[in-house]
Design an enzyme around this catalytic site. Sequence first.
Site, PDB file in Angstrom:
ATOM      1  N   GLY A 163      32.933  48.677  33.243  1.00  0.00           N
ATOM      2  CA  GLY A 163      34.268  48.072  33.323  1.00  0.00           C
ATOM      3  C   GLY A 163      34.456  46.989  32.269  1.00  0.00           C
TER       4      GLY A 163
ATOM      5  N   LYS B 295      43.540  41.063  31.185  1.00  0.00           N
ATOM      6  CA  LYS B 295      42.663  40.863  30.027  1.00  0.00           C
ATOM      7  C   LYS B 295      42.925  41.849  28.880  1.00  0.00           C
ATOM      8  CE  LYS B 295      38.634  38.558  31.989  1.00  0.00           C
ATOM      9  NZ  LYS B 295      37.182  38.606  32.126  1.00  0.00           N
TER      10      LYS B 295
ATOM     11  N   GLY C 135      27.395  49.744  35.294  1.00  0.00           N
ATOM     12  CA  GLY C 135      28.852  49.603  35.317  1.00  0.00           C
ATOM     13  C   GLY C 135      29.427  49.670  33.922  1.00  0.00           C
TER      14      GLY C 135
ATOM     15  N   SER D  82      40.230  32.216  42.118  1.00  0.00           N
ATOM     16  CA  SER D  82      39.683  31.685  40.858  1.00  0.00           C
ATOM     17  C   SER D  82      39.010  30.321  41.052  1.00  0.00           C
ATOM     18  CB  SER D  82      40.801  31.545  39.821  1.00  0.00           C
ATOM     19  OG  SER D  82      40.263  30.947  38.661  1.00  0.00           O
ATOM     20  N   LEU D  83      37.823  30.176  40.474  1.00  0.00           N
ATOM     21  CA  LEU D  83      37.097  28.900  40.520  1.00  0.00           C
ATOM     22  C   LEU D  83      37.357  28.081  39.261  1.00  0.00           C
ATOM     23  CD1 LEU D  83      33.648  30.126  41.907  1.00  0.00           C
ATOM     24  CD2 LEU D  83      35.564  29.154  43.177  1.00  0.00           C
TER      25      LEU D  83
ATOM     26  N   ASP E 147      33.737  35.286  27.292  1.00  0.00           N
ATOM     27  CA  ASP E 147      32.778  35.856  28.260  1.00  0.00           C
ATOM     28  C   ASP E 147      31.462  36.168  27.562  1.00  0.00           C
ATOM     29  OD1 ASP E 147      34.268  35.787  30.586  1.00  0.00           O
ATOM     30  OD2 ASP E 147      35.148  37.767  30.283  1.00  0.00           O
TER      31      ASP E 147
ATOM     32  N   GLY F  57      25.156  34.874  37.880  1.00  0.00           N
ATOM     33  CA  GLY F  57      26.345  34.786  37.035  1.00  0.00           C
ATOM     34  C   GLY F  57      26.970  33.409  36.913  1.00  0.00           C
TER      35      GLY F  57
ATOM     36  N   LEU G  69      25.866  39.521  37.170  1.00  0.00           N
ATOM     37  CA  LEU G  69      27.044  38.734  36.770  1.00  0.00           C
ATOM     38  C   LEU G  69      27.728  38.075  37.970  1.00  0.00           C
ATOM     39  CD1 LEU G  69      26.560  39.801  34.006  1.00  0.00           C
ATOM     40  CD2 LEU G  69      28.895  40.630  33.880  1.00  0.00           C
TER      41      LEU G  69
ATOM     42  N   ALA H 150      33.784  43.609  32.252  1.00  0.00           N
ATOM     43  CA  ALA H 150      32.668  42.691  31.978  1.00  0.00           C
ATOM     44  C   ALA H 150      31.557  43.395  31.204  1.00  0.00           C
ATOM     45  CB  ALA H 150      32.129  42.129  33.294  1.00  0.00           C
TER      46      ALA H 150
HETATM   47  P1  NAP Z   1      35.854  46.092  36.552  1.00  0.00           P
HETATM   48  O1  NAP Z   1      36.501  46.139  35.211  1.00  0.00           O
HETATM   49  O2  NAP Z   1      36.617  46.533  37.752  1.00  0.00           O
HETATM   50  O3  NAP Z   1      34.514  47.006  36.432  1.00  0.00           O
HETATM   51  C1  NAP Z   1      33.669  47.248  37.528  1.00  0.00           C
HETATM   52  C2  NAP Z   1      32.674  48.372  37.183  1.00  0.00           C
HETATM   53  O4  NAP Z   1      31.843  48.548  38.328  1.00  0.00           O
HETATM   54  C3  NAP Z   1      33.323  49.728  36.881  1.00  0.00           C
HETATM   55  O5  NAP Z   1      32.610  50.398  35.889  1.00  0.00           O
HETATM   56  C4  NAP Z   1      33.200  50.454  38.210  1.00  0.00           C
HETATM   57  O6  NAP Z   1      33.078  51.842  38.077  1.00  0.00           O
HETATM   58  C5  NAP Z   1      31.879  49.919  38.711  1.00  0.00           C
HETATM   59  N1  NAP Z   1      31.809  50.010  40.159  1.00  0.00           N
HETATM   60  C6  NAP Z   1      32.613  49.405  41.071  1.00  0.00           C
HETATM   61  N2  NAP Z   1      32.215  49.721  42.311  1.00  0.00           N
HETATM   62  C7  NAP Z   1      31.169  50.583  42.186  1.00  0.00           C
HETATM   63  C8  NAP Z   1      30.339  51.274  43.111  1.00  0.00           C
HETATM   64  N3  NAP Z   1      30.514  51.144  44.428  1.00  0.00           N
HETATM   65  N4  NAP Z   1      29.360  52.079  42.624  1.00  0.00           N
HETATM   66  C9  NAP Z   1      29.174  52.210  41.293  1.00  0.00           C
HETATM   67  N5  NAP Z   1      29.918  51.574  40.362  1.00  0.00           N
HETATM   68  C10 NAP Z   1      30.904  50.771  40.814  1.00  0.00           C
HETATM   69  O7  NAP Z   1      35.334  44.630  36.897  1.00  0.00           O
HETATM   70  P2  NAP Z   1      34.757  43.547  35.864  1.00  0.00           P
HETATM   71  O8  NAP Z   1      35.848  42.668  35.400  1.00  0.00           O
HETATM   72  O9  NAP Z   1      33.943  44.269  34.865  1.00  0.00           O
HETATM   73  O10 NAP Z   1      33.847  42.651  36.841  1.00  0.00           O
HETATM   74  C11 NAP Z   1      32.667  43.198  37.389  1.00  0.00           C
HETATM   75  C12 NAP Z   1      31.850  42.123  38.108  1.00  0.00           C
HETATM   76  O11 NAP Z   1      31.418  41.136  37.168  1.00  0.00           O
HETATM   77  C13 NAP Z   1      32.602  41.379  39.203  1.00  0.00           C
HETATM   78  O12 NAP Z   1      31.718  41.183  40.280  1.00  0.00           O
HETATM   79  C14 NAP Z   1      32.950  40.051  38.563  1.00  0.00           C
HETATM   80  O13 NAP Z   1      33.034  39.000  39.514  1.00  0.00           O
HETATM   81  C15 NAP Z   1      31.742  39.845  37.648  1.00  0.00           C
HETATM   82  N6  NAP Z   1      32.063  38.982  36.500  1.00  0.00           N
HETATM   83  C16 NAP Z   1      31.400  37.783  36.402  1.00  0.00           C
HETATM   84  C17 NAP Z   1      31.667  36.946  35.334  1.00  0.00           C
HETATM   85  C18 NAP Z   1      30.958  35.630  35.233  1.00  0.00           C
HETATM   86  O14 NAP Z   1      31.442  34.745  34.510  1.00  0.00           O
HETATM   87  N7  NAP Z   1      29.829  35.466  35.873  1.00  0.00           N
HETATM   88  C19 NAP Z   1      32.595  37.308  34.343  1.00  0.00           C
HETATM   89  C20 NAP Z   1      33.247  38.556  34.471  1.00  0.00           C
HETATM   90  C21 NAP Z   1      32.972  39.390  35.570  1.00  0.00           C
HETATM   91  P3  NAP Z   1      34.337  52.821  37.814  1.00  0.00           P
HETATM   92  O15 NAP Z   1      34.780  52.493  36.414  1.00  0.00           O
HETATM   93  O16 NAP Z   1      33.768  54.162  37.969  1.00  0.00           O
HETATM   94  O17 NAP Z   1      35.354  52.440  38.847  1.00  0.00           O
END
Ligand code: NAP
Length: 293
Positions: free
Chosen positions: A137, A77, A135, A26-27, A113, A255, A232, A139
């Site tokens: 998930g 979350k 995606g 975590s940052l 967020d 991001g 992101l 975010a």
């Molecule tokens: P998450 O809930 O795990 O969701 C990730 C999504 O990506 C899921 O839909 C997953 O698909 C999909 N995915 C993962 N690997 C994949 C692949 N190889 N091919 C296709 N789809 C793939 O994670 P999250 O919390 O949403 O975070 C996602 C990203 O956003 C991370 O990199 C995180 O660091 C970034 N983020 C940035 C901020 C910011 O403040 N900048 C804030 C939040 C998140 P499935 O559902 O099919 O597994």
Amino acid sequence: MTSLRSFRITGKTKLLGVIGHPIEHSLSPVMHNAALAALNLDYAYLPFAIAPANLPRALDGFEAIGLQGFSVTIPHKQAIIPLLSEVSDTARAIGAVNTVYRTSAGWGGTNTDIDGFLAPLQGYDWQESIALVLGNGGAARAVVAGCEQLGFRQIHVVGRDRQKLEVFRQSWHHPVFDRLFVAEWQELANLLPQTNLLINTTPIGMAPHPDASPLDPFLLEKLSSGAIAYDLIYTPRPTRFLQQAKALGYGAIDGLEMLVQQGAVALQLWLQQPVPADIMRSALLDFLQCRNS
Ligand code: NAP
């Protein structure tokens, strides 16, 4: 003086923090402690590694020690929602809480967020635009809610699992539901030519796999002219996806600003005063530069 303050813990020091599992990456402590030091406040922001099974006990413990508020990251979350006394409409719509604050009745939760995601997109007119989200998930939920707030005409979410996509779509109500469409990755070629904002919410391209990109350049060049690619991910900066988008003449947003602004809104909520987002941004940039050099 600023750096001295961050090391002075007194008998009156108030505590903030972040919970996650793992939490080492975590940052948030970097940027929050920099802002607290700049404001010369007697506060400290600490990381807490809380295993999922310990979440209810952790909340009781935080209450007992008088923690002022805390950030929430993966995997808590969603799980934290039933443990809170109050949940904001935004957090309910997104289905996730990333910021917890004290109320007279117990812990309250919200989601900043969405504020972070929206920050770099303000000032444009998106009313007739189409957003495409890679995606589905956690975010992606804040991104969809943010795109709805900006007035996008259509929001397409692309995922790799048809069943998860349907569950995602059905979890939304009016007015998001009316503009939301889901599709699988193989449908991208048809969707990209109408897309004005393409957002990567998958971890593809994140360190330690900086050479990966969610789209190959032959697909990316189908994106409509003048479109913006928004990733992101904030390490590396820029990601391969954004490098490819820039090389093809598209706009690019990473991001980092989302991270800074979601943190600034949370800190403002806890402190009930304006906070220096510029200090938070510089602290993160310094930290990332030192870590990568
Ligand atoms: P998450 O809930 O795990 O969701 C990730 C999504 O990506 C899921 O839909 C997953 O698909 C999909 N995915 C993962 N690997 C994949 C692949 N190889 N091919 C296709 N789809 C793939 O994670 P999250 O919390 O949403 O975070 C996602 C990203 O956003 C991370 O990199 C995180 O660091 C970034 N983020 C940035 C901020 C910011 O403040 N900048 C804030 C939040 C998140 P499935 O559902 O099919 O597994």
